[in-house]
Design an enzyme around this catalytic site. Structure first.
Site, short mmCIF file in Angstrom:
data_model
loop_
_atom_site.label_atom_id
_atom_site.label_comp_id
_atom_site.label_asym_id
_atom_site.label_seq_id
_atom_site.Cartn_x
_atom_site.Cartn_y
_atom_site.Cartn_z
N SER A 187 0.86 -1.17 0.00
CA SER A 187 0.00 0.00 0.00
C SER A 187 0.90 1.23 0.00
O SER A 187 1.81 1.33 0.82
CB SER A 187 -0.87 -0.05 1.26
OG SER A 187 -1.61 1.12 1.39
N LYS A 228 -1.26 -1.04 -4.33
CA LYS A 228 -2.44 -0.26 -3.96
C LYS A 228 -1.98 1.16 -3.69
O LYS A 228 -1.00 1.37 -3.00
CB LYS A 228 -3.05 -0.87 -2.69
CG LYS A 228 -4.14 -0.04 -2.05
CD LYS A 228 -4.85 -0.81 -0.98
CE LYS A 228 -4.57 -0.27 0.41
NZ LYS A 228 -5.29 -1.01 1.45
N LYS A 231 -3.16 5.09 -2.43
CA LYS A 231 -4.19 5.88 -1.75
C LYS A 231 -4.59 7.02 -2.68
O LYS A 231 -3.73 7.61 -3.34
CB LYS A 231 -3.62 6.45 -0.45
CG LYS A 231 -3.19 5.38 0.56
CD LYS A 231 -4.37 4.81 1.32
CE LYS A 231 -3.88 3.82 2.37
NZ LYS A 231 -4.97 3.32 3.23
N ASP A 274 -7.29 2.90 -2.65
CA ASP A 274 -7.97 3.00 -1.35
C ASP A 274 -8.24 4.48 -1.11
O ASP A 274 -7.31 5.29 -1.13
CB ASP A 274 -7.07 2.43 -0.25
CG ASP A 274 -7.77 2.36 1.11
OD1 ASP A 274 -8.94 2.82 1.20
OD2 ASP A 274 -7.16 1.85 2.07
N GLU A 292 -11.27 0.73 -2.73
CA GLU A 292 -11.51 0.43 -1.32
C GLU A 292 -12.07 1.65 -0.59
O GLU A 292 -11.53 2.76 -0.71
CB GLU A 292 -10.16 0.02 -0.71
CG GLU A 292 -10.26 -0.53 0.70
CD GLU A 292 -8.88 -0.95 1.21
OE1 GLU A 292 -7.97 -1.20 0.40
OE2 GLU A 292 -8.72 -1.03 2.44
N ASP A 319 -13.73 -1.81 4.00
CA ASP A 319 -12.68 -2.00 5.00
C ASP A 319 -13.24 -1.61 6.38
O ASP A 319 -13.73 -2.46 7.13
CB ASP A 319 -11.47 -1.13 4.59
CG ASP A 319 -10.34 -1.11 5.61
OD1 ASP A 319 -10.51 -1.65 6.71
OD2 ASP A 319 -9.27 -0.54 5.33
N LYS A 344 -9.42 -7.41 8.55
CA LYS A 344 -8.32 -7.05 9.44
C LYS A 344 -8.57 -7.65 10.82
O LYS A 344 -9.61 -7.41 11.43
CB LYS A 344 -8.22 -5.52 9.57
CG LYS A 344 -7.68 -4.84 8.32
CD LYS A 344 -7.69 -3.33 8.49
CE LYS A 344 -7.05 -2.63 7.30
NZ LYS A 344 -7.34 -1.18 7.29
N GLY A 352 -3.60 -4.28 6.29
CA GLY A 352 -2.56 -4.07 7.29
C GLY A 352 -2.88 -2.90 8.19
O GLY A 352 -3.58 -1.97 7.80
MG MG Z 1 -8.22 0.64 3.77
#
Ligand code: MG
Length: 304
Positions: free
Chosen positions: A70, A96, A98, A123, A148, A173, A197, A225
């Site tokens: 990420s 991934k 952001k 995300d 996400e 999430d 998670k 994570g």
């Molecule tokens: Mg997330």
């Protein structure tokens, strides 16, 4: 929470299966992270006493798990491309990034121009609302593995509306804090994928229930994570061996986040982008007690 409540519930009691510990904590509302810390330790302990790998105790089957990374919002597009190059070269199997308003469409177009074929997901960490629907529809052209949590952190209703209007799979999430929440989100078609998670759902027992529910309905799950140090990371590895974890998760090498991890050996990712799951008892990673002692700032001891 551990000090005031959970320790007194567990000290001096025996369990046949660690899922019993989860039941003892059932009357407590919330506090998933504290519950997960204790319950997951009980699973590891049980596996060590029985001399089997933790992942087998959980019902896991995968011997190696595919890893992704990420990448946060960067200072410049060039910096982002550089970071992506580092991670792709390291072998990670899914990138991934952001996104947020102003760091979305143009950035993704740039990334796709340089990397047309990588498994790419985004995300948004709740940075958008339904008012942004036209922009979110435009992201369909980038062939993303998923988007996400585009909308509010606790929402499943607007996400259901959004999923009807976009082709890209939504992954939830933050709202998935229990099996019940997962069931409702799937029933409402608020997402096609779930990020699981351990710390968010309160430990292995609840995580296994959510996994099984999704597996039976063909909803892929993957392990997100929470910047775990080695012990939490080793639990994530064990969970990621369950058969429904078909998408590379955010479980990455120790060295991505820590100069020195609190476990040995550190978690490593091979050139193909996999972590080999330890085939020894427990998590397969040992806490470095000397090192932990050296960096400890506060300590509580609970005894029977
Ligand atoms: Mg997330």
């Amino acid at each position: 929470m551990i000090k005031e409540t959970l320790a007194s519930i567990i000290i001096g009691r025996n369990w046949a299966a660690p899922s019993e510990v989860s039941q003892w904590f059932q009357p407590i509302r919330g506090h998933q992270m504290a519950r997960a810390a204790i319950e997951n330790a009980c699973w590891d302990l049980t596996a060590r006493v029985r001399n089997i790998p933790l992942y087998k105790l959980l019902g896991g089957t995968l011997k190696k798990i595919p890893c992704g990374v990420s990448i946060g919002i960067q200072d410049s597009p060039e910096q982002l491309l550089e970071k992506i190059k580092t991670e792709v070269d390291a072998g990670y199997r899914r990138i991934k990034i952001k996104i947020k308003p102003g760091w979305d469409y143009d950035i993704l177009r740039l990334v796709r121009r340089h990397y047309p074929d990588i498994q790419l997901s985004v995300d948004a960490n709740s940075a958008y609302t339904l008012a942004d629907i036209d922009l979110l529809k435009c992201l369909d052209e980038f062939n993303l593995l998923m988007i996400e949590q585009p909308l509010s952190y606790d929402d499943i209703i607007d996400h259901s509306e959004l999923q009807k209007q976009i082709k890209t799979a939504i992954c939830l999430d933050e709202p998935i804090t229990s099996l019940d929440k997962a069931r409702k989100a799937i029933k409402m078609k608020s997402c096609l994928i779930i990020n699981l998670k351990l710390g968010r759902v309160g430990g292995f027992s609840e995580a296994i229930k959510i996994h099984d529910y999704c597996y039976e309905r063909n909803v892929p799950v993957w392990c997100g994570g929470m910047l775990e140090a080695g012990i939490g990371r080793s639990h994530n590895i064990a969970m990621s061996t369950l058969p429904g974890f078909r998408i590379p998760g955010d479980v990455s090498a120790s060295k991505r986040y820590y100069k020195e991890d609190i476990i040995e050996p550190p978690v490593t990712v091979n050139e193909e982008g996999f972590i080999n799951v330890p085939q020894v008892s427990g998590t397969g990673y040992e806490p470095r007690e000397d090192y932990i002692e050296r960096i400890t700032v506060r300590k509580e001891v609970f005894s029977v």
